[in-house]
Scaffold this active site. Structure first.
Site, short mmCIF file in Angstrom:
data_model
loop_
_atom_site.label_atom_id
_atom_site.label_comp_id
_atom_site.label_asym_id
_atom_site.label_seq_id
_atom_site.Cartn_x
_atom_site.Cartn_y
_atom_site.Cartn_z
N SER A 144 0.82 -1.21 0.00
CA SER A 144 0.00 0.00 0.00
C SER A 144 0.85 1.26 0.00
O SER A 144 0.33 2.35 -0.20
CB SER A 144 -0.92 0.02 1.23
N HIS A 165 -3.21 -3.45 -5.58
CA HIS A 165 -3.51 -3.02 -4.21
C HIS A 165 -4.99 -3.19 -3.92
O HIS A 165 -5.83 -2.41 -4.38
CB HIS A 165 -3.08 -1.56 -4.01
N GLU A 177 -6.49 -1.03 -6.95
CA GLU A 177 -5.58 -0.11 -7.64
C GLU A 177 -4.56 -0.95 -8.42
O GLU A 177 -3.81 -1.72 -7.81
CB GLU A 177 -4.87 0.80 -6.64
N ASN A 215 -4.44 6.09 -0.87
CA ASN A 215 -3.62 6.45 0.28
C ASN A 215 -2.90 7.79 0.10
O ASN A 215 -2.63 8.48 1.09
CB ASN A 215 -2.60 5.35 0.58
#
Length: 309
Positions: A144, A165, A177, A215
Site C-alpha cells: 500500500s 492493491h 488499484e 492512500n
C-alpha cells in the site's frame, strides 16, 4: 480483398497474442489481506495456492476463509441452504496451501505478494521466486505504500511486474488499484486489469507514486487532522463530527486512523517523508509518534486516539 482479409487476420492474431488469461494464482502471505485475496479469487473460479511460513498459520487462514465464506453465503443464498453449502464447498476446493513458495510457482500465471511491508523481505522473496517461476508468470505486490518499481528491481522480469492493491476486507471492498511502473508491459497491465474484473472488482489505473491514489489522498488528510488537533485548532471529537456531518464521511479522521492503525499510518508517512523531506503533506507528527511509542496503536490494541472496550 485478399489483402484486406490478411490484414484482419493479422490484426486478430495480434490482439489474441497480447491477451494473457490468469487462471492459476499463487498468493504469498496468509494474513488478513492474503486470505481475502485468496478467498475472492477462489470464489470467482480461479485455482489458488495460499502460501505462508507454517502449517499453523495456514490452518488459521483457511479457517478464517471458511468462516468468511459462511457469512457471504448466508447473505447471498439466504433462502437456499443447499446452494450456500455448494458455494462454500466449491470455493474451498479451489484453494490449496503450501509452506514452500518456490515449489508451487512453476505452473502459476500470477504471483500476488501480501507479506509484511518491508522492502528487504519483499526483495528476498521475489528474487527467489524469479528463479523458479516460468518466464510468462506475472508478479504483483499488494503493497500500500512501497515503490513497486523498487520491488520489481529485485527480479529480471520488470516488464511482467505490477501492483495489485486490494482494500480490506477484500471480499467486500470493490476497488483494486492496478499499478503500472515505467517498465510494466501493456500485456501485463491488461492482464492485471482483466484479472481484477474477473474477481468482480473495479480496477483503477495508477502510476507508481507514493500511496498510488487512495492512500496518497487519505494519509495526508488524516495527518492534517492530527496537526489541526496538535496545534490546538480543534478537539479530535469535534474534527471527527465536522467531517462526518459536513463532508458526509462515514468515519472521522481520528476514527479512521484508529481503524487503520497508528503504527501503519506512521510507517507510511515516515517512508514518504524520507522520500520527499520537503513536502509539508508528508511531515511527521509528534503526537502520533508518542502514541505509537507507548503502544497505543488504535482499535487493535484497545486504545489509540480513542479508548475501546
Amino acid at each position: 480483398m485478399a489483402f484486406v482479409t490478411h490484414q484482419i487476420v493479422r490484426t486478430m492474431s495480434s490482439v489474441s497474442a497480447k491477451k494473457l488469461l490468469v487462471q492459476h494464482v499463487t498468493v504469498i502471505g496468509g494474513g488478513l489481506m492474503g486470505s481475502g485475496i485468496a478467498q475472492t479469487a477462489a470464489a470467482t473460479g480461479h485455482s489458488v495456492v495460499l502460501v505462508d511460513q507454517t502449517e499453523d498459520i495456514l490452518a488459521k487462514s483457511v479457517k478464517g476463509i471458511e468462516d468468511s465464506l459462511k457469512r457471504v453465503a448466508k447473505k447471498k443464498f439466504a433462502d437456499k441452504p443447499e446452494a450456500a453449502a455448494d458455494f462454500i464447498k466449491k470455493t474451498m476446493s479451489n484453494i490449496k496451501t503450501s509452506t514452500d513458495p518456490a515449489s508451487v510457482v512453476h505452473s502459476t500465471d500470477l504471483v500476488i505478494e501480501a507479506i509484511i511491508e518491508n522492502m528487504q523481505a519483499k526483495h528476498e522473496l521475489f528474487k527467489t521466486l524469479d528463479t523458479f517461476a516460468p518466464e510468462q508468470t506475472i508478479f504483483a505486490s499488494n503493497t500500500s505504500s512501497l515503490s513497486i518499481t523498487e520491488i520489481a528491481n529485485s527480479t529480471t522480469r520488470q516488464d511482467r511486474f505490477g501492483g495489485l492493491h486490494f482494500f480490506n476486507p477484500v471480499p467486500v471492498m470493490k476497488l483494486v488499484e492496478v499499478v503500472q511502473t515505467p517498465m510494466t508491459s501493456r500485456k501485463t497491465f491488461d492482464a492485471l486489469i482483466d484479472f481484477s474484473r474477473a474477481m468482480g472488482k473495479q480496477p483503477v489505473s495508477c502510476k507508481d507514486t507514493p500511496g498510488f491514489i487512495v492512500n496518497r489522498l487519505l494519509v495526508p488528510y488524516m495527518m492534517e487532522a492530527i496537526r489541526l488537533h496538535e496545534q490546538g485548532h480543534g478537539s479530535k471529537e469535534d474534527i471527527d463530527v465536522a467531517m462526518k456531518l459536513g463532508a458526509g464521511y462515514p468515519m472521522g479522521p481520528f476514527e479512521l486512523v484508529d481503524y487503520v492503525g497508528l503504527d501503519t499510518t506512521k510507517f507510511i508517512i515516515d517512508g514518504w517523508h524520507e522520500l520527499e523531506p520537503n513536502n509539508p503533506l508528508f511531515a511527521p507528527s509528534e503526537v502520533l509518534n508518542k502514541l505509537v511509542e507507548s503502544g497505543k496503536l488504535g482499535k487493535k490494541t484497545g486504545e489509540g486516539f480513542y479508548k475501546y472496550n
